[in-house]
Design an enzyme around this catalytic site. Structure first.
Site, PDB file in Angstrom:
ATOM      1  N   ASP A 162       0.887  -1.171   0.000  1.00 12.90           N
ATOM      2  CA  ASP A 162       0.000   0.000   0.000  1.00 12.90           C
ATOM      3  C   ASP A 162       0.917   1.209   0.000  1.00 12.90           C
ATOM      4  OD1 ASP A 162      -1.543   2.167   0.739  1.00 12.90           O
ATOM      5  OD2 ASP A 162      -2.541   1.165   2.408  1.00 12.90           O
ATOM      6  N   HIS A 191      -8.311   4.964   3.117  1.00 11.52           N
ATOM      7  CA  HIS A 191      -7.729   3.650   2.749  1.00 11.52           C
ATOM      8  C   HIS A 191      -8.635   2.920   1.763  1.00 11.52           C
ATOM      9  CE1 HIS A 191      -4.586   3.769   5.871  1.00 11.52           C
ATOM     10  NE2 HIS A 191      -5.498   4.327   6.648  1.00 11.52           N
ATOM     11  N   TYR A 234      -3.641   9.710   0.253  1.00  9.48           N
ATOM     12  CA  TYR A 234      -3.526   9.381   1.671  1.00  9.48           C
ATOM     13  C   TYR A 234      -2.534   8.223   1.868  1.00  9.48           C
ATOM     14  CZ  TYR A 234      -4.672   8.646   6.481  1.00  9.48           C
ATOM     15  OH  TYR A 234      -4.569   8.543   7.841  1.00  9.48           O
ATOM     16  N   GLN A 260       2.936   4.136   2.605  1.00 12.67           N
ATOM     17  CA  GLN A 260       2.540   3.534   3.889  1.00 12.67           C
ATOM     18  C   GLN A 260       3.286   2.242   4.255  1.00 12.67           C
ATOM     19  OE1 GLN A 260      -1.825   2.964   5.097  1.00 12.67           O
ATOM     20  NE2 GLN A 260      -1.154   0.847   4.919  1.00 12.67           N
ATOM     21  N   GLY A 279      18.530  -5.860  -0.243  1.00 11.98           N
ATOM     22  CA  GLY A 279      18.604  -7.299  -0.557  1.00 11.98           C
ATOM     23  C   GLY A 279      17.312  -8.014  -0.873  1.00 11.98           C
ATOM     24  N   TYR A 298       1.329   0.386  15.048  1.00 14.02           N
ATOM     25  CA  TYR A 298       0.371   0.327  13.953  1.00 14.02           C
ATOM     26  C   TYR A 298       0.881   1.055  12.717  1.00 14.02           C
ATOM     27  CZ  TYR A 298      -3.760   0.746  11.145  1.00 14.02           C
ATOM     28  OH  TYR A 298      -4.644   0.676  10.111  1.00 14.02           O
ATOM     29  N   LYS A 347      -2.697  -2.564   7.944  1.00 13.33           N
ATOM     30  CA  LYS A 347      -2.908  -4.003   8.059  1.00 13.33           C
ATOM     31  C   LYS A 347      -2.024  -4.721   7.037  1.00 13.33           C
ATOM     32  CE  LYS A 347      -5.064  -6.462  10.931  1.00 13.33           C
ATOM     33  NZ  LYS A 347      -4.580  -6.343  12.295  1.00 13.33           N
ATOM     34  N   ASP A 391      -2.681  -7.301   4.862  1.00 14.66           N
ATOM     35  CA  ASP A 391      -3.279  -7.431   3.544  1.00 14.66           C
ATOM     36  C   ASP A 391      -2.534  -8.445   2.672  1.00 14.66           C
ATOM     37  OD1 ASP A 391      -4.929  -5.537   4.622  1.00 14.66           O
ATOM     38  OD2 ASP A 391      -3.924  -3.865   3.650  1.00 14.66           O
TER      39      ASP A 391
HETATM   40  P1  13P Z   1      -4.794  -0.532   5.302  1.00 20.08           P
HETATM   41  O1  13P Z   1      -3.933  -1.455   6.107  1.00 20.08           O
HETATM   42  O2  13P Z   1      -5.493  -1.257   4.195  1.00 20.08           O
HETATM   43  O3  13P Z   1      -4.007   0.637   4.837  1.00 20.08           O
HETATM   44  O4  13P Z   1      -5.993  -0.018   6.227  1.00 20.08           O
HETATM   45  C1  13P Z   1      -5.677   0.639   7.389  1.00 20.08           C
HETATM   46  C2  13P Z   1      -6.828   1.171   8.177  1.00 20.08           C
HETATM   47  O5  13P Z   1      -6.585   1.634   9.265  1.00 20.08           O
HETATM   48  C3  13P Z   1      -8.180   1.160   7.682  1.00 20.08           C
HETATM   49  O6  13P Z   1      -9.098   1.675   8.621  1.00 20.08           O
HETATM   50 MG    MG Z   2      -3.895   2.059   3.535  1.00 23.68          MG
HETATM   51 MG    MG Z   3      -4.679  -2.214   2.561  1.00 24.40          MG
END
Ligand code: 13P
Ligand code: MG
Ligand code: MG
Ligand code: 13P
Length: 364
Positions: free
Chosen positions: A11, A18, A89, A93, A102, A230, A233, A235
């Site tokens: 991402d 998001h 946004y 990330q 590497g 944090y 996620k 994904d």
């Molecule tokens: P992502 O991990 O897909 O960027 O989503 C993060 C998030 O906090 C959505 O509420």
């Molecule tokens: Mg995101």
């Molecule tokens: Mg995501």
């Protein structure tokens, strides 16, 4: 000659929160990769799922090839620059390191790779998920490879009924890969005992016992274990070979009918049902629900066919209705109990501060 399939996703920025990367961002990633077509790579396919961009490469350099990983990293840097230019946004990330070193593993992007001897016909499915973590694939893999309620080949095909080897990773052990190999059918209950814990134990690969051939390669990155905080996620992405000595494509897809509850959803901190979605899907309700898409391919001499959208069929519209209901139902109880993830999984530092502050106010 062997072919390597590598899928690397990150991402690096999205529109309106998001939700989805811009077309310009995806194009900038493609442009960067296109230059290596016919040189480092034989073929490629770029897609987005929610706010994540996944790059599927076919090449001949084996797993963990530094030049290939560098190409993916550079493409994501191009995407990040475009994201900054457009004011998207979360630009960059998932790129947690300042520079490439590497291998992208451990730097933020999710990776799944397997080197295969192409069969005469080589069907496989690329799964990409958003708003969830690698454990989301545990149940579908268990059911698709070990349960005849979904994989009828376990009853009907002599090769498939010999079972599969599951390679399972303990993702809490971050110092080194801590893995266990277990075999179906005789160790199916042991596999279930581990895979019930989606946050700790994750399937990283599955092999046919009849031929020794690899059927599955899945990403296992847990970003909060890398960053210690944090950062979005995980994904996860996954490659699954189908037909012949492996389950049929429809058997692999069958468990996604459940819309099982997974970790992810709003702020990576809630439980939500996994919705099988069409390719290029967006994110919406409560930054979710968690989604998975499936692009089916055949590959021959390293060349990919066009993708087939495995969840673009009227059957899955019915499932999406059901999953929407499941999402609505768990959202009705807001922050209470299983609707929000366990404290140890909560992605936001804020609640940790709150708990510390309240601690001193307790009396007994
Ligand atoms: P992502 O991990 O897909 O960027 O989503 C993060 C998030 O906090 C959505 O509420
Ligand atoms: Mg995101
Ligand atoms: Mg995501
Ligand atoms: P076909 O006869 O259409 O090849 O299908 C065989 C099969 O196994 C489908 O699950």
């Amino acid at each position: 000659m062997k072919t390597t399939l590598s899928v690397i996703k990150a991402d690096v920025g999205s529109i309106a929160g998001h939700i989805k990367p811009s077309e310009a961002l995806v194009e900038s990633v493609k442009d960067c990769i296109e230059r290596e077509l016919g040189k480092l790579i034989t073929d490629y396919y770029v897609s987005s799922t929610g706010d994540d961009v996944a790059i599927l490469f076919s090449h001949t350099h084996g797993e963990g090839c530094e030049e290939l990983h560098k190409l993916a990293w550079d493409a994501f840097i191009c995407g990040t620059e475009k994201a900054k230019e457009q004011g998207l946004y979360g630009a960059g990330q998932d790129l947690l390191a300042d520079a490439f070193s590497g291998n992208v593993k451990g730097l933020g992007p999710a990776v799944a790779e397997m080197e295969i001897e192409e069969r005469k016909a080589e069907p496989f499915v690329l799964f990409t998920a958003d708003k969830t973590d690698p454990g989301a694939y545990n149940l579908p893999l268990y059911l698709g490879f070990a349960d005849p309620m979904h994989c009828s080949g376990l009853v009907l095909s002599p090769k498939i009924s010999q079972g599969f080897k599951f390679v399972i990773l303990d993702v809490e052990h971050t110092e080194a890969d801590r893995i266990i190999e277990l075999h179906t059918p005789e160790e199916a209950y042991d596999i279930a005992a581990l895979l019930r814990d989606n946050e700790r134990f994750v399937v990283s690969a599955v092999y046919s016992r009849a031929t020794g051939q690899q059927a599955v390669a899945a990403s296992t990155t847990r970003l909060h274990n890398i960053a210690g905080a944090y950062v979005g996620k995980d994904d996860p992405v996954m490659l699954v070979r189908c037909q012949g000595d492996f389950p049929a494509t429809g058997e692999i897809l069958s468990p996604y009918s459940i819309g099982h509850y997974v970790a992810g959803f709003m702020r990576g901190s809630h439980t939500g049902p996994l919705m099988p979605a069409k390719l290029g899907c967006t994110i919406s309700f409560f930054d979710g629900p968690p989604v998975v898409s499936a692009a089916g391919f055949c590959i021959h001499n390293g060349k990919l066919t066009e993708p087939v959208d495995c969840f673009d069929h009227p059957y899955w519209d019915h499932i999406r209705e059901k999953v929407s209901r499941k999402a609505f139902e768990i959202r009705e109880q807001g922050f209470s109990g299983p609707a929000m993830l366990h404290y140890s999984e909560l992605e936001y530092g804020g609640i940790v501060e709150t708990m510390k502050r309240l601690e001193s106010k307790f009396s007994c």
